[in-house]
Structure formats: structure tokens, C-alpha cells
Design a protein around this motif. Structure first.
Motif, PDB file in Angstrom:
ATOM      1  N   SER A 277       0.749   2.905   8.797  1.00  0.00           N
ATOM      2  CA  SER A 277       1.925   2.179   8.299  1.00  0.00           C
ATOM      3  C   SER A 277       3.131   2.919   8.519  1.00  0.00           C
ATOM      4  O   SER A 277       4.054   2.474   8.138  1.00  0.00           O
ATOM      5  CB  SER A 277       1.824   1.897   6.932  1.00  0.00           C
ATOM      6  OG  SER A 277       1.835   3.201   6.105  1.00  0.00           O
TER       7      SER A 277
ATOM      8  N   THR B 125      -0.230   4.336  -0.319  1.00  0.00           N
ATOM      9  CA  THR B 125      -0.954   5.583   0.097  1.00  0.00           C
ATOM     10  C   THR B 125      -0.255   5.957   1.332  1.00  0.00           C
ATOM     11  O   THR B 125       0.087   5.498   2.396  1.00  0.00           O
ATOM     12  CB  THR B 125      -2.329   5.041   0.689  1.00  0.00           C
ATOM     13  OG1 THR B 125      -2.827   4.111  -0.342  1.00  0.00           O
ATOM     14  CG2 THR B 125      -3.401   6.336   0.994  1.00  0.00           C
TER      15      THR B 125
ATOM     16  N   ASP C 134       0.768  -1.366   0.146  1.00  0.00           N
ATOM     17  CA  ASP C 134       0.046  -0.015  -0.125  1.00  0.00           C
ATOM     18  C   ASP C 134       1.060   1.151   0.053  1.00  0.00           C
ATOM     19  O   ASP C 134       1.618   1.398   0.966  1.00  0.00           O
ATOM     20  CB  ASP C 134      -0.979  -0.090   1.404  1.00  0.00           C
ATOM     21  CG  ASP C 134      -1.839   1.042   1.247  1.00  0.00           C
ATOM     22  OD1 ASP C 134      -1.816   1.862   0.279  1.00  0.00           O
ATOM     23  OD2 ASP C 134      -2.758   1.036   1.986  1.00  0.00           O
TER      24      ASP C 134
ATOM     25  N   SER D  72       6.965   2.603   4.860  1.00  0.00           N
ATOM     26  CA  SER D  72       5.590   2.637   4.752  1.00  0.00           C
ATOM     27  C   SER D  72       4.659   1.652   4.051  1.00  0.00           C
ATOM     28  O   SER D  72       3.444   1.558   4.083  1.00  0.00           O
ATOM     29  CB  SER D  72       5.085   4.006   5.006  1.00  0.00           C
ATOM     30  OG  SER D  72       5.220   4.675   3.586  1.00  0.00           O
ATOM     31  N   VAL D  73       5.266   1.705   2.654  1.00  0.00           N
ATOM     32  CA  VAL D  73       4.690   0.812   1.482  1.00  0.00           C
ATOM     33  C   VAL D  73       4.576  -0.469   1.818  1.00  0.00           C
ATOM     34  O   VAL D  73       3.727  -1.367   1.210  1.00  0.00           O
ATOM     35  CB  VAL D  73       5.492   1.138   0.377  1.00  0.00           C
ATOM     36  CG1 VAL D  73       5.215   2.754  -0.001  1.00  0.00           C
ATOM     37  CG2 VAL D  73       6.826   0.543   0.387  1.00  0.00           C
TER      38      VAL D  73
ATOM     39  N   LEU E 146       3.395  -1.965   4.615  1.00  0.00           N
ATOM     40  CA  LEU E 146       2.234  -2.367   5.512  1.00  0.00           C
ATOM     41  C   LEU E 146       1.018  -1.501   4.822  1.00  0.00           C
ATOM     42  O   LEU E 146       1.079  -0.346   4.284  1.00  0.00           O
ATOM     43  CB  LEU E 146       2.608  -1.349   6.972  1.00  0.00           C
ATOM     44  CG  LEU E 146       3.525  -2.493   7.924  1.00  0.00           C
ATOM     45  CD1 LEU E 146       3.942  -1.622   9.040  1.00  0.00           C
ATOM     46  CD2 LEU E 146       3.176  -3.737   8.205  1.00  0.00           C
ATOM     47  N   PRO E 147      -0.208  -2.127   5.184  1.00  0.00           N
ATOM     48  CA  PRO E 147      -1.346  -1.601   4.684  1.00  0.00           C
ATOM     49  C   PRO E 147      -1.706   0.130   5.559  1.00  0.00           C
ATOM     50  O   PRO E 147      -1.165   0.268   6.606  1.00  0.00           O
ATOM     51  CB  PRO E 147      -2.485  -2.317   4.992  1.00  0.00           C
ATOM     52  CG  PRO E 147      -2.023  -3.272   5.987  1.00  0.00           C
ATOM     53  CD  PRO E 147      -0.622  -3.304   5.843  1.00  0.00           C
ATOM     54  N   GLY E 148      -2.694   0.730   4.924  1.00  0.00           N
ATOM     55  CA  GLY E 148      -3.002   1.846   5.607  1.00  0.00           C
ATOM     56  C   GLY E 148      -2.005   3.221   5.317  1.00  0.00           C
ATOM     57  O   GLY E 148      -0.965   3.078   5.035  1.00  0.00           O
TER      58      GLY E 148
END
Ligand code: RIB
Ligand code: NA
Length: 303
Positions: free
Chosen positions: A299, A254, A252, A290-291, A293-295
């Protein structure tokens, strides 16, 4: 304890649908999973800096609804100074509808709600924070007049993350920022380049943003890292590579840009003697964690 990183910007509740691929116009897709999260570029960047260890403060607007109350508690739990985060009667907390594909790509629609009420008066009201903070961070999910006022009042290092990109970005915004930071698609839109997919294209875009008034530019390129350069680096732009993350580990993306900005702000506030290149490398490392882990905020790594 004085504030190191001050964020003047947005707070939004994220509604995230995980889906096999992003939908086409008019298409209905079955997604795998739904999750709500604490988002908005301003709050994300603030929490990213807080989790790196900075003393942070946020100036932002929430609605007087359950989302707003939940968000305020969440920010306190993250150790953010929320003295200037207000819940406004008659306003809804900002929301984002986010689709994340199996490939880790996303698209986002935001309805900013209460964030639209952030105003130049809020700069005056948070004056003590503006006086003490080392680094100020702003984005474009809140009214531009307020952002310009904040930048004019701040004497330290300012980072403007011009996201989401606006057409006809005022020259003043670029000129007032110590560091002007955008991702590849935002840079393409601002410079009217058809695409930015390579480091060379990004360096070219950085040169254009300098001509448009920026002092120092950073263009983030996802897994390719970032390029940067300054008005006084005589047309020479440098590339910083990001740590390699195997494709199967990217779940993820985001908020990865927000993890980058928050970590950049933390590093600039905490280690002002270091070179920009070192700050960018540290920020790339945080974003690449951070990418995996989801969220969004969920994350961001803690140190
Ligand atoms: O940059 C990611 C963020 O953009 C999300 O958290 C969403 O709220 C939007 O503001
Ligand atoms: Na993530």
C-alpha cells in the motif's frame, strides 16, 4: 551510487486476515479474505523510503526457506541493496499473524525467527554502508544489543522507531537516537500514562520521553498527525496535522507507521536543509495514502 537510507532491522512475512471486527479472547470469527504480504517494520520502512526515491540498503536476516528466497527477490525488485540481507540455514523467516477489521484497525502477533540472529557482528560486516549512509533507521523487532551497536557506530542522523514497545527501554536507546519515534500506544507504555488520545496528552508524553533521555521525539497519532519536540526546545512541543482521510476510505492502517518512518528517513536524507516540521508533514502525507489501500508494503505510494 552511495546509500542514502540504511535500515538495520527486521523482515517478516505477513499473513493477513480481513475480518468484520477484531476477535475477543476465545472467540472464533469468520473473516472475509486472506492475503500474504511482505512486512516486518525494518523492511517496510526501507521499501517506503525506496518508493519515495531514496537509495536504500537493508541489513537483515531471513530463513533459508521459500519465504526467505521470495523476500530477497521482492527486495531486489524494489531496488533495495540486499548485499547484507542473509538467508540463514536452520532458521525460519519471521512471520506475522495480522487481523484487520472493517474499521481498518489491526492487531499483530510476530514470531521473529531468523530476525533474532541479527547481531553486533553484522554492524562490522556492513561497515561501508554505515560509513556512507546519511540516515540510519532501526526498530525493536531485532535484538537490542545489535541495534545499540549500530547506533554507536553511526555518525549521521539516526531514527529509532521503538516499535513494538518494550518495557524498561534502556536509556541508551533514547540517548543514541537523533530522532526517537513512537506511536501513541508505544508512548503510553513507555511513559506509564494510562492513555494518549489527544494532542495535549501526546505533548505531555513527549516531555516525559525527553526526560527519559531522548534528543528529539516524534509521537505519531494516526489521523491526528504527530507531535514533536527536542531537548532544546524548552518544553515546547509542536503539532503537525495529517491530511484528512474520510473514514470510509480507511481500509487498512497496518504499516502506516512504517510508511511514515520510511518517508521521514527519505526526506531527512534528501532534503537535510528542511525543517523537521516539513519532514513530518511529508511523512504524514505518505502514511495517509497508505491507509487507503490494503496491505503493508503493497500500500506504500511511489513517487
Ligand atoms: O508495522 C507493521 C508490521 O509489523 C507488519 O508488516 C508486521 O510484519 C509487523 O512487523
Ligand atoms: Na495499508
Amino acid at each position: 551510487q552511495t546509500t542514502e537510507v540504511l535500515v538495520f532491522g527486521s523482515a517478516i512475512i505477513d499473513f493477513i486476515c480481513y475480518t468484520p471486527r477484531l476477535p475477543k479472547p476465545g472467540e472464533t470469527l469468520h473473516g472475509h479474505r486472506f492475503q500474504t504480504g511482505y512486512g516486518g517494520k525494518g523492511a517496510n520502512q526501507c521499501v517506503a523510503a525506496a518508493r519515495q526515491g531514496s537509495r536504500t540498503a537493508l541489513v537483515a536476516k531471513l530463513g533459508a526457506d521459500t519465504f526467505g528466497g521470495d523476500y530477497l527477490r521482492q527486495l531486489r525488485d524494489e531496488g533495495v541493496n540486499v548485499e547484507h540481507v542473509q538467508q540463514l540455514e536452520g532458521q525460519t523467516t519471521g512471520v506475522a499473524q495480522i487481523a484487520v477489521s472493517d474499521g481498518g484497525e489491526n492487531n499483530i502477533i510476530i514470531v521473529v525467527g531468523a530476525n533474532s540472529q541479527l547481531s553486533p557482528c553484522d554492524v562490522a560486516q556492513a561497515e561501508e554502508l554505515f560509513l556512507e549512509a546519511k540516515v540510519l533507521v532501526c526498530q525493536l523487532e531485532t535484538p537490542i544489543e545489535a541495534t545499540l551497536t549500530a547506533l554507536k557506530h553511526f555518525k549521521g542522523v539516526s531514527i529509532v522507531n521503538a516499535a513494538p514497545a518494550m518495557e524498561n527501554t534502556p536509556r541508551e536507546l533514547l540517548e543514541l537516537a537523533s530522532i526517537f519515534c513512537v506511536n501513541e500506544s508505544e508512548a503510553a507504555l513507555m511513559t506509564q500514562m494510562a492513555q494518549i488520545e489527544t494532542v495535549e496528552e501526546a505533548k505531555n508524553a513527549a516531555g516525559k520521553l525527553i526526560k527519559m533521555g531522548a534528543n528529539t521525539v516524534i509521537i505519531t497519532l494516526g489521523k491526528l498527525g504527530a507531535v514533536f519536540g527536542s531537548a532544546d526546545s524548552a518544553g515546547v512541543y509542536q503539532h503537525v496535522a495529517a491530511p484528512h482521510v474520510p473514514a470510509e476510505k480507511v481500509v487498512d492502517t497496518t504499516g502506516a507507521g512504517d510508511a511514515f518512518i520510511g518517508a521521514l528517513a527519505h526526506n531527512m536524507a534528501r532534503h537535510p536543509q528542511n525543517k523537521l516540521e516539513e519532514h513530518i508533514a511529508a511523512a504524514c502525507a505518505v502514511a495517509s495514502q497508505s491507509v487507503q489501500l490494503p496491505g503493508t508494503q503493497a500500500s506504500f505510494p511511489r513517487t
